[in-house]
Scaffold this motif. Structure first.
Motif, PDB file in Angstrom:
ATOM      1  N   ASP A   3     -17.895  -8.417  56.700  1.00  0.00           N
ATOM      2  CA  ASP A   3     -18.802  -8.549  57.820  1.00  0.00           C
ATOM      3  C   ASP A   3     -19.369  -9.952  58.028  1.00  0.00           C
ATOM      4  O   ASP A   3     -20.562 -10.119  58.265  1.00  0.00           O
ATOM      5  CB  ASP A   3     -19.960  -7.547  57.629  1.00  0.00           C
ATOM      6  CG  ASP A   3     -20.656  -7.282  58.964  1.00  0.00           C
ATOM      7  OD1 ASP A   3     -19.992  -7.449  59.998  1.00  0.00           O
ATOM      8  OD2 ASP A   3     -21.855  -6.951  58.941  1.00  0.00           O
ATOM      9  N   LEU A   4     -18.522 -10.959  57.929  1.00  0.00           N
ATOM     10  CA  LEU A   4     -18.970 -12.317  58.240  1.00  0.00           C
ATOM     11  C   LEU A   4     -19.105 -12.463  59.755  1.00  0.00           C
ATOM     12  O   LEU A   4     -18.338 -11.883  60.510  1.00  0.00           O
ATOM     13  CB  LEU A   4     -17.924 -13.338  57.771  1.00  0.00           C
ATOM     14  CG  LEU A   4     -17.918 -13.773  56.314  1.00  0.00           C
ATOM     15  CD1 LEU A   4     -16.878 -14.876  56.126  1.00  0.00           C
ATOM     16  CD2 LEU A   4     -19.291 -14.251  55.876  1.00  0.00           C
ATOM     17  N   ALA A   5     -20.079 -13.256  60.182  1.00  0.00           N
ATOM     18  CA  ALA A   5     -20.188 -13.554  61.614  1.00  0.00           C
ATOM     19  C   ALA A   5     -18.930 -14.297  62.069  1.00  0.00           C
ATOM     20  O   ALA A   5     -18.294 -14.992  61.266  1.00  0.00           O
ATOM     21  CB  ALA A   5     -21.425 -14.415  61.860  1.00  0.00           C
ATOM     22  N   SER A  10     -14.558 -19.162  57.264  1.00  0.00           N
ATOM     23  CA  SER A  10     -13.842 -18.131  56.511  1.00  0.00           C
ATOM     24  C   SER A  10     -12.461 -18.647  56.136  1.00  0.00           C
ATOM     25  O   SER A  10     -12.074 -19.751  56.543  1.00  0.00           O
ATOM     26  CB  SER A  10     -13.708 -16.863  57.343  1.00  0.00           C
ATOM     27  OG  SER A  10     -12.750 -17.079  58.366  1.00  0.00           O
ATOM     28  N   GLU A  11     -11.741 -17.842  55.409  1.00  0.00           N
ATOM     29  CA  GLU A  11     -10.381 -18.245  55.040  1.00  0.00           C
ATOM     30  C   GLU A  11      -9.468 -18.269  56.261  1.00  0.00           C
ATOM     31  O   GLU A  11      -8.400 -18.854  56.209  1.00  0.00           O
ATOM     32  CB  GLU A  11      -9.844 -17.302  53.960  1.00  0.00           C
ATOM     33  CG  GLU A  11     -10.606 -17.497  52.663  1.00  0.00           C
ATOM     34  CD  GLU A  11      -9.996 -16.726  51.514  1.00  0.00           C
ATOM     35  OE1 GLU A  11     -10.148 -15.503  51.516  1.00  0.00           O
ATOM     36  OE2 GLU A  11      -9.369 -17.350  50.642  1.00  0.00           O
ATOM     37  N   ASN A  12      -9.907 -17.632  57.338  1.00  0.00           N
ATOM     38  CA  ASN A  12      -9.079 -17.617  58.556  1.00  0.00           C
ATOM     39  C   ASN A  12      -9.248 -18.876  59.399  1.00  0.00           C
ATOM     40  O   ASN A  12      -8.358 -19.235  60.157  1.00  0.00           O
ATOM     41  CB  ASN A  12      -9.432 -16.403  59.425  1.00  0.00           C
ATOM     42  CG  ASN A  12      -9.227 -15.112  58.673  1.00  0.00           C
ATOM     43  OD1 ASN A  12      -8.275 -14.987  57.898  1.00  0.00           O
ATOM     44  ND2 ASN A  12     -10.134 -14.163  58.869  1.00  0.00           N
ATOM     45  N   ARG A  27      -9.711 -13.995  44.177  1.00  0.00           N
ATOM     46  CA  ARG A  27     -10.952 -14.657  44.608  1.00  0.00           C
ATOM     47  C   ARG A  27     -10.636 -15.441  45.873  1.00  0.00           C
ATOM     48  O   ARG A  27      -9.467 -15.730  46.165  1.00  0.00           O
ATOM     49  CB  ARG A  27     -11.508 -15.584  43.510  1.00  0.00           C
ATOM     50  CG  ARG A  27     -10.517 -16.610  43.033  1.00  0.00           C
ATOM     51  CD  ARG A  27     -11.070 -17.544  41.945  1.00  0.00           C
ATOM     52  NE  ARG A  27      -9.968 -18.411  41.503  1.00  0.00           N
ATOM     53  CZ  ARG A  27     -10.110 -19.506  40.793  1.00  0.00           C
ATOM     54  NH1 ARG A  27     -11.314 -19.897  40.413  1.00  0.00           N
ATOM     55  NH2 ARG A  27      -9.065 -20.232  40.443  1.00  0.00           N
ATOM     56  N   SER A  28     -11.670 -15.778  46.601  1.00  0.00           N
ATOM     57  CA  SER A  28     -11.448 -16.480  47.866  1.00  0.00           C
ATOM     58  C   SER A  28     -11.281 -17.982  47.605  1.00  0.00           C
ATOM     59  O   SER A  28     -11.563 -18.474  46.515  1.00  0.00           O
ATOM     60  CB  SER A  28     -12.637 -16.252  48.808  1.00  0.00           C
ATOM     61  OG  SER A  28     -13.738 -17.046  48.383  1.00  0.00           O
ATOM     62  N   GLU A  29     -10.851 -18.691  48.621  1.00  0.00           N
ATOM     63  CA  GLU A  29     -10.698 -20.149  48.522  1.00  0.00           C
ATOM     64  C   GLU A  29     -12.033 -20.807  48.177  1.00  0.00           C
ATOM     65  O   GLU A  29     -12.093 -21.800  47.458  1.00  0.00           O
ATOM     66  CB  GLU A  29     -10.184 -20.732  49.848  1.00  0.00           C
ATOM     67  CG  GLU A  29      -8.777 -20.304  50.239  1.00  0.00           C
ATOM     68  CD  GLU A  29      -7.676 -21.011  49.439  1.00  0.00           C
ATOM     69  OE1 GLU A  29      -7.992 -21.804  48.528  1.00  0.00           O
ATOM     70  OE2 GLU A  29      -6.490 -20.755  49.738  1.00  0.00           O
ATOM     71  N   PHE A  30     -13.126 -20.252  48.713  1.00  0.00           N
ATOM     72  CA  PHE A  30     -14.435 -20.888  48.503  1.00  0.00           C
ATOM     73  C   PHE A  30     -15.026 -20.518  47.145  1.00  0.00           C
ATOM     74  O   PHE A  30     -15.747 -21.313  46.543  1.00  0.00           O
ATOM     75  CB  PHE A  30     -15.371 -20.578  49.673  1.00  0.00           C
ATOM     76  CG  PHE A  30     -14.829 -21.137  50.955  1.00  0.00           C
ATOM     77  CD1 PHE A  30     -14.907 -22.499  51.198  1.00  0.00           C
ATOM     78  CD2 PHE A  30     -14.167 -20.327  51.866  1.00  0.00           C
ATOM     79  CE1 PHE A  30     -14.357 -23.054  52.356  1.00  0.00           C
ATOM     80  CE2 PHE A  30     -13.616 -20.859  53.022  1.00  0.00           C
ATOM     81  CZ  PHE A  30     -13.709 -22.226  53.270  1.00  0.00           C
ATOM     82  N   GLN A  31     -14.662 -19.339  46.641  1.00  0.00           N
ATOM     83  CA  GLN A  31     -15.014 -19.025  45.253  1.00  0.00           C
ATOM     84  C   GLN A  31     -14.284 -19.999  44.335  1.00  0.00           C
ATOM     85  O   GLN A  31     -14.826 -20.467  43.350  1.00  0.00           O
ATOM     86  CB  GLN A  31     -14.610 -17.595  44.903  1.00  0.00           C
ATOM     87  CG  GLN A  31     -15.517 -16.538  45.489  1.00  0.00           C
ATOM     88  CD  GLN A  31     -15.007 -15.149  45.161  1.00  0.00           C
ATOM     89  OE1 GLN A  31     -14.033 -14.680  45.743  1.00  0.00           O
ATOM     90  NE2 GLN A  31     -15.648 -14.499  44.224  1.00  0.00           N
ATOM     91  N   ALA A 268     -19.368 -18.429  69.699  1.00  0.00           N
ATOM     92  CA  ALA A 268     -18.367 -17.366  69.551  1.00  0.00           C
ATOM     93  C   ALA A 268     -17.459 -17.666  68.372  1.00  0.00           C
ATOM     94  O   ALA A 268     -17.026 -16.753  67.666  1.00  0.00           O
ATOM     95  CB  ALA A 268     -17.555 -17.243  70.837  1.00  0.00           C
ATOM     96  N   VAL A 269     -17.182 -18.945  68.154  1.00  0.00           N
ATOM     97  CA  VAL A 269     -16.300 -19.344  67.052  1.00  0.00           C
ATOM     98  C   VAL A 269     -16.916 -20.545  66.333  1.00  0.00           C
ATOM     99  O   VAL A 269     -17.874 -21.150  66.819  1.00  0.00           O
ATOM    100  CB  VAL A 269     -14.885 -19.721  67.571  1.00  0.00           C
ATOM    101  CG1 VAL A 269     -14.166 -18.493  68.103  1.00  0.00           C
ATOM    102  CG2 VAL A 269     -14.970 -20.811  68.633  1.00  0.00           C
TER     103      VAL A 269
END
Ligand code: MG
Length: 374
Positions: A3-5, A10-12, A27-31, A268-269
């Motif tokens: 549920d990120l805004a 994000s990774e996207n 784990r995510s890229e930011f982790q 929006a982005v």
């Protein structure tokens, strides 16, 4: 991190790493960025670097390490509430002071003065240099190869000259664009952390008093409430309860005002955030109050004669070391012995900036104290 805004990093939507690596597993890229920062040498050194008080003055005072952990805690609370990328805000917070010299701002000013003819010294830029270049941990690249958004967040300020030199991460300073909301949060979390812990450390050291602080509305408001609610508290508890409530008031105000700003600009982005004015902000009233507190600390704590004495000593240590190394590079560890003067100055700055408070004091003694010979 569900549920990120849509406008969160994000990774996207990340611009990724300079050197492409396989995606992390589990784990995510930011982790991964955060983990790399925690495992770096520069991060461990933060334990022995000063904020305001020299490291060995007392075990309870903040160091840059505990400061950075407090910043991360505040940034995570805020980003979670705003549905932003908590891992990114944490990574930026933990890395934001990696480039700091020993002895806090006094050290930074002294090193900047020494580097005047050689491109100057700026701790934000140095933090980026640490994660981009100076850490030697990976076979395939220099530095930590962090994601663009983490690097962007570390670089809080930058002169136009440096920005032009830095490429992608410097671009926003030339085009008057904003960093991610996560970076904006980390920046303000830094301020919330140090204003409040400097009140706490300032009181503990006896350099400032609660009576003096009653002239500061942000403190007086919370202090009044604490005293009204609890008649018989010890002074220590009054201080801690007041500081706790001040942090809470600042964070709550920041979240509310930032939600309003985000609502009004309706990004929006992620790119909309970059083109908008800064959206992470206090209300006008809270902004005025926290400025008054900052001002109070500048006058009564940072310019207290006992702090200035430490600062003067620290500046002398830094400029003595710089002068000695520039005059005779043979005094340097071999990897810093660079013949060309301009490059040697930068290497000396890297060497000095990497020192902890106590290492700098020892190094100064090793080079200048005659009694060390016997
Ligand atoms: Mg800081």
């Amino acid at each position: 991190m569900a549920d990120l805004a849509a406008y969160a990093v994000s990774e996207n939507n990340t611009r990724g790493r300079k050197i492409i690596e396989e995606a992390p597993q589990g784990r995510s890229e930011f982790q991964r960025d955060r983990d790399r920062i925690i495992h770096s040498n520069a991060f461990r050194r933060l334990e022995y670097k000063t904020q305001v008080f020299v490291n060995h003055e007392g075990d309870l005072f903040r160091t840059r390490l505990t400061h950075s952990i407090e910043v991360a805690q505040i940034a995570r609370s805020i980003t979670r509430r705003l549905r932003l990328n908590e891992d990114l805000a944490e990574a930026i917070s933990l890395a934001h002071d990696l480039g700091h010299t020993p002895f806090g701002h006094a050290g930074q000013e002294a090193l900047n003065a020494c580097m005047k003819g050689y491109g100057g010294f700026e701790h934000n830029l140095q933090s980026l240099r640490v994660v981009d270049k100076l850490e030697e941990r990976y076979a395939a690249f220099d530095g930590l190869n962090l994601c663009f958004e983490t690097r962007e967040g570390i670089l809080k300020h930058c002169s136009p000259d440096n920005a032009a030199r830095l490429g992608d991460v410097g671009e926003r300073f030339l085009k008057d664009r904003r960093p991610s909301l996560e970076a904006q949060v980390a920046n303000l979390a830094d301020e919330i952390a140090y204003n409040n812990h400097d009140v706490d450390d300032g009181l503990r050291s006896g350099l400032i008093t609660l009576e003096q602080l009653e002239s500061v509305p942000l403190v007086a408001e919370q202090l009044g409430e604490v005293r009204r609610a609890h008649a018989h508290l010890t002074e220590r508890r009054v201080v801690h309860e007041t500081v706790r409530r001040m942090i809470n008031a600042l964070v709550t105000d920041l979240i509310r005002q930032s939600e309003n700003n985000i609502g009004a600009h309706a990004p929006a982005v992620l790119d909309d955030v970059r083109n908008a004015p800064p959206l992470i902000a206090y209300s006008q009233a809270m902004n005025d109050m926290q400025r008054t507190l900052k001002n109070f600390l500048r006058v009564h704590l940072y310019r207290h004669y006992r702090v200035l004495r430490m600062s003067a000593k620290a500046q002398r240590i830094i400029s003595d070391l710089f002068g000695a190394f520039m005059a005779d590079s043979r005094l340097l560890p071999p990897q810093y012995q660079i013949p060309a003067e301009h490059d040697r100055a930068r290497a000396v700055a890297d060497y000095i900036a990497g020192m902890t408070d106590r290492y700098a004091i020892r190094e100064h003694r090793r080079i200048f104290a005659v009694e060390e010979l016997v």
